[in-house]
Write a protein that holds these residues in place. Sequence first.
Motif, PDB file in Angstrom:
ATOM      1  N   THR A   9       1.094  -5.525   4.514  1.00 29.45           N
ATOM      2  CA  THR A   9      -0.335  -5.454   4.799  1.00 29.45           C
ATOM      3  C   THR A   9      -0.585  -5.192   6.278  1.00 29.45           C
ATOM      4  OG1 THR A   9      -0.793  -7.027   3.042  1.00 29.45           O
ATOM      5  CG2 THR A   9      -2.518  -6.711   4.657  1.00 29.45           C
ATOM      6  N   LEU A  10       0.088  -5.936   7.118  1.00 29.73           N
ATOM      7  CA  LEU A  10      -0.104  -5.771   8.558  1.00 29.73           C
ATOM      8  C   LEU A  10       0.329  -4.378   9.001  1.00 29.73           C
ATOM      9  CD1 LEU A  10      -1.009  -6.997  11.186  1.00 29.73           C
ATOM     10  CD2 LEU A  10       1.246  -8.015  11.441  1.00 29.73           C
ATOM     11  N   SER A  11       1.452  -3.902   8.471  1.00 30.14           N
ATOM     12  CA  SER A  11       1.926  -2.558   8.811  1.00 30.14           C
ATOM     13  C   SER A  11       0.913  -1.498   8.387  1.00 30.14           C
ATOM     14  CB  SER A  11       3.264  -2.276   8.129  1.00 30.14           C
ATOM     15  OG  SER A  11       4.234  -3.163   8.602  1.00 30.14           O
ATOM     16  N   LEU A  12       0.395  -1.641   7.173  1.00 23.12           N
ATOM     17  CA  LEU A  12      -0.590  -0.676   6.682  1.00 23.12           C
ATOM     18  C   LEU A  12      -1.868  -0.730   7.506  1.00 23.12           C
ATOM     19  CD1 LEU A  12      -0.049  -1.194   2.882  1.00 23.12           C
ATOM     20  CD2 LEU A  12       0.467   0.872   4.182  1.00 23.12           C
ATOM     21  N   PHE A  13      -2.265  -1.932   7.891  1.00 20.21           N
ATOM     22  CA  PHE A  13      -3.466  -2.079   8.703  1.00 20.21           C
ATOM     23  C   PHE A  13      -3.282  -1.363  10.042  1.00 20.21           C
ATOM     24  CE2 PHE A  13      -5.742  -4.527  11.989  1.00 20.21           C
ATOM     25  CZ  PHE A  13      -7.020  -4.184  11.631  1.00 20.21           C
ATOM     26  N   LEU A  14      -2.140  -1.558  10.658  1.00 17.38           N
ATOM     27  CA  LEU A  14      -1.886  -0.907  11.938  1.00 17.38           C
ATOM     28  C   LEU A  14      -1.853   0.604  11.782  1.00 17.38           C
ATOM     29  CD1 LEU A  14       0.781  -3.342  13.398  1.00 17.38           C
ATOM     30  CD2 LEU A  14      -1.628  -3.149  14.040  1.00 17.38           C
ATOM     31  N   MET A  15      -1.271   1.092  10.679  1.00 14.95           N
ATOM     32  CA  MET A  15      -1.255   2.537  10.425  1.00 14.95           C
ATOM     33  C   MET A  15      -2.677   3.060  10.275  1.00 14.95           C
ATOM     34  SD  MET A  15       2.074   2.887   7.886  1.00 14.95           S
ATOM     35  CE  MET A  15       1.112   3.846   6.767  1.00 14.95           C
ATOM     36  N   SER A  16      -3.544   2.274   9.652  1.00 12.94           N
ATOM     37  CA  SER A  16      -4.917   2.739   9.436  1.00 12.94           C
ATOM     38  C   SER A  16      -5.670   2.859  10.752  1.00 12.94           C
ATOM     39  CB  SER A  16      -5.660   1.818   8.483  1.00 12.94           C
ATOM     40  OG  SER A  16      -6.082   0.645   9.140  1.00 12.94           O
ATOM     41  N   THR A  93       6.794  -1.096 -11.481  1.00 12.23           N
ATOM     42  CA  THR A  93       7.618  -2.067 -10.772  1.00 12.23           C
ATOM     43  C   THR A  93       6.836  -2.627  -9.585  1.00 12.23           C
ATOM     44  OG1 THR A  93       8.594  -0.484  -9.214  1.00 12.23           O
ATOM     45  CG2 THR A  93       9.696  -0.742 -11.372  1.00 12.23           C
ATOM     46  N   LYS A  94       7.323  -3.732  -9.042  1.00  7.37           N
ATOM     47  CA  LYS A  94       6.679  -4.329  -7.870  1.00  7.37           C
ATOM     48  C   LYS A  94       6.611  -3.334  -6.709  1.00  7.37           C
ATOM     49  CE  LYS A  94       8.130  -8.971  -9.055  1.00  7.37           C
ATOM     50  NZ  LYS A  94       9.008 -10.098  -8.756  1.00  7.37           N
ATOM     51  N   ASP A  95       7.716  -2.642  -6.480  1.00  7.02           N
ATOM     52  CA  ASP A  95       7.747  -1.665  -5.380  1.00  7.02           C
ATOM     53  C   ASP A  95       6.742  -0.540  -5.598  1.00  7.02           C
ATOM     54  OD1 ASP A  95       9.713  -3.087  -4.047  1.00  7.02           O
ATOM     55  OD2 ASP A  95      11.354  -1.859  -4.828  1.00  7.02           O
ATOM     56  N   GLU A  96       6.655  -0.041  -6.818  1.00  2.64           N
ATOM     57  CA  GLU A  96       5.709   1.037  -7.120  1.00  2.64           C
ATOM     58  C   GLU A  96       4.274   0.564  -6.928  1.00  2.64           C
ATOM     59  OE1 GLU A  96       8.242   3.470 -10.529  1.00  2.64           O
ATOM     60  OE2 GLU A  96       7.008   1.773 -11.141  1.00  2.64           O
ATOM     61  N   VAL A  97       4.001  -0.653  -7.389  1.00  2.05           N
ATOM     62  CA  VAL A  97       2.649  -1.207  -7.228  1.00  2.05           C
ATOM     63  C   VAL A  97       2.306  -1.329  -5.751  1.00  2.05           C
ATOM     64  CG1 VAL A  97       1.238  -3.296  -7.502  1.00  2.05           C
ATOM     65  CG2 VAL A  97       2.556  -2.425  -9.440  1.00  2.05           C
ATOM     66  N   MET A  98       3.216  -1.888  -4.955  1.00  2.46           N
ATOM     67  CA  MET A  98       2.919  -2.103  -3.545  1.00  2.46           C
ATOM     68  C   MET A  98       2.759  -0.785  -2.795  1.00  2.46           C
ATOM     69  SD  MET A  98       2.486  -5.218  -3.737  1.00  2.46           S
ATOM     70  CE  MET A  98       1.973  -5.465  -2.064  1.00  2.46           C
ATOM     71  N   GLN A  99       3.547   0.225  -3.150  1.00  7.81           N
ATOM     72  CA  GLN A  99       3.383   1.534  -2.509  1.00  7.81           C
ATOM     73  C   GLN A  99       2.022   2.137  -2.846  1.00  7.81           C
ATOM     74  OE1 GLN A  99       6.733   3.909  -3.707  1.00  7.81           O
ATOM     75  NE2 GLN A  99       8.149   2.849  -2.350  1.00  7.81           N
ATOM     76  N   GLN A 100       1.655   2.062  -4.109  1.00  9.02           N
ATOM     77  CA  GLN A 100       0.384   2.654  -4.531  1.00  9.02           C
ATOM     78  C   GLN A 100      -0.815   1.928  -3.913  1.00  9.02           C
ATOM     79  OE1 GLN A 100      -0.354   5.481  -6.176  1.00  9.02           O
ATOM     80  NE2 GLN A 100      -2.467   4.983  -5.691  1.00  9.02           N
ATOM     81  N   LEU A 105      -5.173   1.152  -0.049  1.00  8.23           N
ATOM     82  CA  LEU A 105      -5.756   0.298   0.990  1.00  8.23           C
ATOM     83  C   LEU A 105      -6.148   1.117   2.211  1.00  8.23           C
ATOM     84  CD1 LEU A 105      -6.529  -2.481   2.134  1.00  8.23           C
ATOM     85  CD2 LEU A 105      -4.164  -2.674   2.948  1.00  8.23           C
ATOM     86  N   LEU A 106      -5.288   2.039   2.623  1.00 11.58           N
ATOM     87  CA  LEU A 106      -5.611   2.865   3.793  1.00 11.58           C
ATOM     88  C   LEU A 106      -6.893   3.663   3.572  1.00 11.58           C
ATOM     89  CD1 LEU A 106      -2.063   4.157   4.783  1.00 11.58           C
ATOM     90  CD2 LEU A 106      -3.406   2.346   5.874  1.00 11.58           C
ATOM     91  N   SER A 107      -7.045   4.213   2.375  1.00 13.14           N
ATOM     92  CA  SER A 107      -8.276   4.956   2.049  1.00 13.14           C
ATOM     93  C   SER A 107      -9.483   4.037   2.059  1.00 13.14           C
ATOM     94  CB  SER A 107      -8.149   5.616   0.678  1.00 13.14           C
ATOM     95  OG  SER A 107      -7.133   6.572   0.687  1.00 13.14           O
TER      96      SER A 107
END
Length: 141
Positions: A9-16, A93-100, A105-107
């Motif tokens: 989450t934090l990584s994605l937030f920073l990317m956004s 899978t968990k990984d697929e869900v989190m990637q999607q 989230l970024l959008s």
Amino acid sequence: MKNIILTATLSLFLMSMLASNTMAESFIGIEEYIAKNDGINNKYDEGFIHLRCSGLIMAVIKYIPSAQEKFRSSGEDQFAKAGLAYIALGQATKDEVMQQIGRTLLSNIDHYYLEIENKQKNEGDIFTGQLAREFKFCLKF
């Protein structure tokens, strides 16, 4: 698991923070989604709303960086709850869900950031109307 979700989450937030702002034409807000679906009736609905809430909270933090300390854990918690709801559906899978949901989230952050920016420019206050109602809802959900 929760630490992985929070780190993502934090990584994605920073990317956004670095991402260009784009607004989806078919974006459905929290109030509209709940109204169209007569509430929150299943894990999909739950995940959808938690993900929208995470995006809204993180957009507020992006727009008002001093709000990070107060609201960051709420945004991360909403993201984690979205992931858990979608994982519970068992369709990926968990990984697929989190990637999607990470991409989504970024959008969401970009959409809400533009909405906040426009509201501030046009009305001088971001904490009124639908945006304020949805933000308050998200802090309690």
